[in-house]
Design an enzyme around this catalytic site. Structure first.
Site, mmCIF file in Angstrom:
data_model
loop_
_atom_site.group_PDB
_atom_site.id
_atom_site.type_symbol
_atom_site.label_atom_id
_atom_site.label_comp_id
_atom_site.label_asym_id
_atom_site.label_seq_id
_atom_site.Cartn_x
_atom_site.Cartn_y
_atom_site.Cartn_z
ATOM 1 N N ALA A 535 0.590 -0.721 0.042
ATOM 2 C CA ALA A 535 0.524 -0.443 0.460
ATOM 3 C C ALA A 535 0.724 1.107 0.098
ATOM 4 O O ALA A 535 1.638 1.204 0.567
ATOM 5 C CB ALA A 535 -0.908 -0.353 1.269
ATOM 6 N N GLY A 537 0.286 1.403 -3.288
ATOM 7 C CA GLY A 537 0.509 0.805 -4.411
ATOM 8 C C GLY A 537 0.781 1.368 -5.841
ATOM 9 O O GLY A 537 0.493 0.609 -7.088
ATOM 10 N N LYS A 539 3.684 1.052 -6.757
ATOM 11 C CA LYS A 539 4.337 0.341 -7.445
ATOM 12 C C LYS A 539 4.401 -0.732 -7.642
ATOM 13 O O LYS A 539 4.354 -1.538 -8.890
ATOM 14 C CB LYS A 539 5.750 -0.352 -6.591
ATOM 15 C CG LYS A 539 6.397 0.839 -5.854
ATOM 16 C CD LYS A 539 7.620 0.960 -5.059
ATOM 17 C CE LYS A 539 8.096 2.500 -4.977
ATOM 18 N NZ LYS A 539 7.695 2.543 -3.516
ATOM 19 N N GLU A 565 -0.373 -6.698 2.657
ATOM 20 C CA GLU A 565 0.380 -5.294 3.419
ATOM 21 C C GLU A 565 -1.286 -5.164 4.465
ATOM 22 O O GLU A 565 -1.656 -5.849 4.696
ATOM 23 C CB GLU A 565 -1.334 -4.080 2.020
ATOM 24 C CG GLU A 565 -1.146 -2.850 3.206
ATOM 25 C CD GLU A 565 0.150 -2.453 3.759
ATOM 26 O OE1 GLU A 565 0.728 -2.175 2.638
ATOM 27 O OE2 GLU A 565 0.579 -2.137 4.854
ATOM 28 N N ASP A 594 0.984 -9.973 7.266
ATOM 29 C CA ASP A 594 1.701 -9.707 7.733
ATOM 30 C C ASP A 594 3.084 -10.563 6.485
ATOM 31 O O ASP A 594 2.477 -11.826 6.664
ATOM 32 C CB ASP A 594 1.807 -10.019 9.543
ATOM 33 C CG ASP A 594 3.794 -9.447 9.584
ATOM 34 O OD1 ASP A 594 4.160 -9.267 8.402
ATOM 35 O OD2 ASP A 594 3.768 -9.420 10.585
ATOM 36 N N ASP A 614 9.524 -3.207 -0.465
ATOM 37 C CA ASP A 614 9.533 -1.513 -0.320
ATOM 38 C C ASP A 614 9.242 -1.842 1.086
ATOM 39 O O ASP A 614 7.800 -0.649 0.911
ATOM 40 C CB ASP A 614 8.188 -0.811 -1.527
ATOM 41 C CG ASP A 614 9.079 0.735 -1.801
ATOM 42 O OD1 ASP A 614 10.080 1.198 -1.438
ATOM 43 O OD2 ASP A 614 7.648 1.287 -1.367
ATOM 44 N N CYS A 715 12.825 4.993 0.423
ATOM 45 C CA CYS A 715 12.360 6.398 0.458
ATOM 46 C C CYS A 715 13.285 6.723 1.505
ATOM 47 O O CYS A 715 13.525 8.002 1.668
ATOM 48 C CB CYS A 715 11.594 6.999 0.105
ATOM 49 S SG CYS A 715 10.511 6.705 1.719
HETATM 50 C C1 SAM Z 1 6.847 2.193 2.190
HETATM 51 S S1 SAM Z 1 5.399 1.927 2.157
HETATM 52 C C2 SAM Z 1 5.038 1.121 0.941
HETATM 53 C C3 SAM Z 1 4.436 1.819 -0.639
HETATM 54 C C4 SAM Z 1 4.704 1.497 -1.686
HETATM 55 N N1 SAM Z 1 5.291 0.233 -2.110
HETATM 56 C C5 SAM Z 1 4.468 2.094 -3.251
HETATM 57 O O1 SAM Z 1 4.769 2.222 -3.671
HETATM 58 O O2 SAM Z 1 2.691 2.211 -2.967
HETATM 59 C C6 SAM Z 1 5.234 0.330 2.703
HETATM 60 C C7 SAM Z 1 3.953 -0.348 3.668
HETATM 61 O O3 SAM Z 1 4.313 -2.197 4.173
HETATM 62 C C8 SAM Z 1 3.725 -1.807 4.909
HETATM 63 N N2 SAM Z 1 4.002 -2.805 5.401
HETATM 64 C C9 SAM Z 1 5.011 -2.874 6.640
HETATM 65 N N3 SAM Z 1 5.518 -4.079 7.207
HETATM 66 C C10 SAM Z 1 4.919 -5.011 6.895
HETATM 67 C C11 SAM Z 1 5.187 -6.382 6.784
HETATM 68 N N4 SAM Z 1 5.408 -7.886 7.637
HETATM 69 N N5 SAM Z 1 3.296 -7.175 5.621
HETATM 70 C C12 SAM Z 1 2.525 -6.515 4.814
HETATM 71 N N6 SAM Z 1 3.305 -4.980 5.042
HETATM 72 C C13 SAM Z 1 3.999 -4.921 5.602
HETATM 73 C C14 SAM Z 1 3.368 -0.576 5.988
HETATM 74 O O4 SAM Z 1 1.545 -0.319 6.282
HETATM 75 C C15 SAM Z 1 3.650 0.719 4.071
HETATM 76 O O5 SAM Z 1 1.952 0.468 3.725
#
Ligand code: SAM
Length: 883
Positions: A535, A537, A539, A565, A594, A614, A715
């Site tokens: 999220a 989303g 990428k 997510e 997770d 990411d 980032c």
């Molecule tokens: C930097 S953001 C991702 C941005 C996304 N890749 C984009 O380009 O739109 C990191 C995301 O990873 C989720 N996240 C963090 N740890 C996670 C895990 N263990 N499993 C799944 N999602 C996770 C967070 O809730 C967050 O929404």
């Protein structure tokens, strides 16, 4: 003006004197003071009755038998409610009652100035008494005030408004028209109005806002407005003859701009039809309770916004949304504080040039900025009652403030308000204004060529980023040379209003944020793809566009993208984005999942050949995330000796200046919430925690058995979260066991191979190959992108080491083709019938929890083997399947 009575009264008067005296005639203040000093109900005897009837503008007297406790209690209740507006007395002396020729319980409303009195006989309950008081206390011609406006409107009878600039003029008009008003007392509501008290009202009634006296009739029942003809005398005869014309429909009602009224000509009479909305009635205010609640909440708005702007630590959002004790709505405080900061350089000039603070010594520089902001720039003006001290302290300088505002605009060479707004926005954007708007053309829905010919048809194409960000021109565009289907557009262009944006044909995504999916380069032979932290989303949908672009038109896309997510709210955003981007068929979302709890060895993921990781990071590369916007405070008019009470008492211990604390490191979490990290030690601890979480996720991604490609991105600009994580992953047990290595620069897709900014040798512990393989970007280096990092990992999977190419072959080595002659890809394993038969139908709870969704999933346990929980248990951490 709120007061608590008693001892506080004197100090309350002193404190509020400046603001009150200017708008409420001293006689009214005196009358009010006398009123509140009287008992709620005065006992009146025969001798004092004559004087008592003249004690106030409206005197309400109950004539009751000594023992009539019920009526006395009812009278007491109503008196308690209206004691600040009227004077109440009780006569129980039989002689006095007889002398007044009263029989039976009676309440009399006496208005000495109008020489008027009205009776209520044999009243029974509180309700009927209150109704009588409200209706009959109304003077023949009342003075319209914010607190009684609604009461007048509620009668529902036509309102006759007469505007005059001074109290003496209004008083003269009241005297002149008194007898006319008496004749129509029951069927009209006549009021005189101070235009300063209701500055918007003349305009709403179709009158000029600066030519007084003037008047209008508003027929509330039909919502028809009749402005009194300009220049016609306000004498009883003139008014009556015009009133007759209105009554007999010989006068055409005024139509407010933007409202269509249809007229039927009925032989010299006009019948107007218009739909009536209570909200359109001039002066309409929401019901009293609501108004009170809102009023009380907004009363604190300016003080709370000033407090927040003068606080220290955190950014605007954390300062506001982190506080639980705010009375005004946090969103409203945020909008006010942000907009005031944005306009503060202009407002500072206006305040200083108008000498507002010299005249209004109770105003602090911050309060002055906030109030003047709303006065000049908010549609609804200062959000306080018309008689509130803070509001009047601004509005009495209306003319000067408006004039200085116009001068400030002209000094800035802004031809219109719109031009000034544009200038101020660009100025405020600061850092962000030096960056282009990056726009990814979503090839799931459109093509670059189509967009250039439609959304961007009026744009001029330029050949460098510098030209795009040149603030002087509004519609410039540059086609990016590194990322396919990416455009850089002038920062001021408003995308939200374009069809392409709202339909998902274009997606606003920073160039650097497009690196990971492009670097991963998911090919059909890579099989399924995982986006592990997906999220909102950006990428994920980019991956879908790339996967889709490599699918032959005649074929259905066999590859799937599994998006995980952890956060359920963000997962819903992801779902919306996937739908909008038209990627629903390719992407499967696993809500609130997770990624660490997903078993890489589950049968379901046996075809996952590529993963994009990411994860959450410090966000230190994000553009435009200064701790606090800069605010320009107006200078105090003179030296210390002139310091106001306010300034002395506040001492401004934290300083009124809310300038950015630029030296502090700010961490931005996934929701955009920012946390200031004040010390080096705090920063180190925070980075350590983040990088070990990032490494854990990366090592988990490296475990997927069929995976041969992984990208890792953040980032952040911190080496701890970037090169250092990459090195630790390469040296890790899983890294070595499974033969993972860095994707070298010369193996990368062309655009990223050519991207010049690479990892640092220092951060890569001297390993130049790793440093060169790592891709970085920095804000502020003129390339117009955010700070970012990405690296690719690859391994040569044993099954991939064949030189058959990507297509399936029969035992004779010939490529297997389908009925149309197209070669069958090895990656088309997902659609392999044998795979489908190995799955079972599996009901999964969807994001809303109210919809059963069915997805073919492997029947085996999909969670990590070490996890105790079974897939059947409804555990929060459990695998939830895909949508
Ligand atoms: C930097 S953001 C991702 C941005 C996304 N890749 C984009 O380009 O739109 C990191 C995301 O990873 C989720 N996240 C963090 N740890 C996670 C895990 N263990 N499993 C799944 N999602 C996770 C967070 O809730 C967050 O929404």
């Amino acid at each position: 003006w709120e007061h608590t009575g008693g001892d506080d009264l004197q100090s309350s008067i002193e404190e509020n004197a400046v603001s009150v005296v200017a708008f409420v005639p001293p006689a009214k203040i005196l009358a009010w003071i006398n009123r509140v000093q009287r008992p709620v109900i005065s006992d009146v005897v025969a001798e004092s009755l004559g004087d008592f009837k003249k004690a106030d503008e409206t005197v309400i007297i109950a004539y009751l038998d000594e023992g009539d406790e019920t009526l006395r209690a009812a009278f007491f209740e109503v008196a308690g409610k209206y004691r600040e507006e009227f004077t109440f007395g009780l006569v129980t002396d039989a002689g006095a009652i007889e002398a007044e020729k009263i029989t039976g319980p009676t309440v009399r409303c006496v208005k000495p100035l109008d020489e008027d009195s009205r009776d209520l006989h044999g009243f029974t309950d509180v309700e009927s008494l209150e109704k009588f008081v409200k209706e009959n206390s109304r003077p023949l011609i009342g003075e319209l005030l914010p607190h009684n406006h609604r009461r007048f409107l509620e009668r529902g009878w036509p309102m006759v408004y007469v505007f005059a600039a001074t109290e003496s003029e209004r008083s003269e008009i009241r005297t002149t028209l008194k007898e006319t008003a008496r004749s129509y007392y029951e069927s009209l509501t006549m009021v005189t109005v101070d235009p300063l008290e209701f500055p918007d009202l003349p305009g709403k009634l179709g009158l000029e806002s600066s030519a007084f006296p003037s008047g209008a009739v508003h027929q509330l029942s039909a919502d028809k407005i009749y402005p009194y003809p300009k220049g016609r005398g306000l004498t009883p005869n003139e008014l009556l003859s015009w009133g007759l014309d209105v009554w007999q429909e010989r006068v055409k009602p005024w139509t407010p701009p933007g409202v269509t009224t249809s007229y039927d000509n009925l032989g010299g009479r006009l019948k107007a039809t218009r739909s009536v909305s209570i909200k359109k009635i001039p002066g309409y205010e929401p019901p009293i309770d609501h108004a009170l609640a809102t009023g009380q909440r907004t009363m604190s708005l300016y003080h709370e916004a000033a407090d927040i702007l003068s606080a220290s630590g955190g950014n605007l959002k954390t300062r506001i949304f982190g506080r639980k004790d705010l009375k005004a709505p946090p969103q409203q405080i945020y909008a006010l504080a942000l907009e005031t900061c944005k306009w503060s350089s202009v407002l500072k000039e206006v305040i200083e040039a108008s000498e507002l603070m010299r005249h209004e010594r109770k105003l602090s520089p911050l309060l002055a900025l906030l109030l003047v902001h709303d006065f000049l720039l908010s549609k609804r003006g200062v959000a306080l009652p018309a008689t509130h001290g803070l509001r009047t302290s601004i509005e009495r300088h209306k003319a000067r403030l408006n004039a200085e505002f116009t001068r400030a605009r002209i000094r800035r060479k802004a031809g219109s308000m719109e031009a000034l707004r544009q200038q101020v926005t660009t100025e405020h954007q600061g850092e962000a204004a030096r960056y282009p708007r990056w726009v990814r053309v979503n090839t799931l829905k459109t093509t670059l060529e189509d967009q250039l010919a439609s959304t961007f048809k009026d744009f001029t194409r330029v050949y460098s980023i510098g030209e795009v960000t040149d603030a002087s021109s509004g519609k410039l565009l540059h086609v990016d040379e590194h990322i396919p289907n990416l455009l850089a557009v002038s920062p001021s262009f408003e995308f939200a209003k374009t069809e392409a944006y709202s339909s998902g044909a274009v997606i606003l995504q920073d160039k650097a944020s497009c690196f990971p999916a492009y670097l991963l380069d998911p090919l059909p032979e890579d099989g399924d793809v995982i986006d592990s932290c997906a999220a909102p989303g950006n990428k994920t949908t980019h991956l879908a566009a790339l996967v889709h672009s490599r699918t032959a038109e005649s074929e259905q896309c066999a590859q799937r993208i599994y998006a995980f997510e952890k956060d359920k709210h963000r997962a819903l955003t992801l779902e919306k984005m996937v739908k909008l981007a038209g990627a629903k068929d390719i992407i499967r979302i696993s809500f609130a999942q997770d990624f660490l709890k997903v078993d890489p060895n589950a049968q379901f993921f046996k075809d996952v050949g590529a993963l994009l990781l990411d994860p959450s990071c410090s966000g230190s590369g994000i553009v435009g995330r200064d701790a606090m916007p800069t605010i320009h405070l107006p200078e105090l008019p003179s030296s210390n000796s002139n310091k106001s009470q306010y300034q002395k008492s506040r001492k401004r211990k934290r300083g009124d200046d809310a300038r950015a604390e630029s030296t502090q490191e700010v961490f931005v979490d996934d929701d955009g919430t920012e946390t200031v990290v004040a010390t080096e030690k705090e920063l180190k601890v925070r980075l350590e925690a983040l990088s070990s979480f990032q490494l854990k996720l990366l090592l988990h991604a490296l475990e997927f058995p069929a995976a041969t490609k992984v990208t890792y991105s953040t980032c952040s600009v911190h080496a701890e979260e970037n090169e250092q994580v990459v090195l630790r992953a390469l040296q890790s047990e899983v890294g070595r066991r499974r033969g993972w290595r860095i994707l070298k620069r010369d193996e990368q897709v062309r655009g990223l191979r050519e991207w010049p900014v690479r990892g640092t040798v220092d951060a890569s512990n001297g390993d130049t190959e790793v440093a060169d393989a790592c891709i970085r970007s920095y804000k502020d280096d003129g390339r117009g992108v955010m700070g970012f990092f990405v690296a690719g990992f690859v391994r040569d999977a044993p099954e991939a080491i064949d030189d058959d190419g990507p297509f399936l072959r029969d035992e004779n080595g010939r490529i297997i083709r389908d009925a149309s002659g197209m070669p069958t890809l090895k990656a088309a394993r997902v659609s392999d019938p044998s795979r489908a038969s190995a799955t079972s139908s599996f009901p999964v709870e969807g994001p809303d929890g109210d919809e059963e969704m069915t997805e073919n999933l492997e029947s085996e346990d999909l969670t990590t083997s070490g996890d105790e929980s079974s897939p059947d248990e409804k555990d929060e951490d459990e695998w939830n399947g895909f949508d």
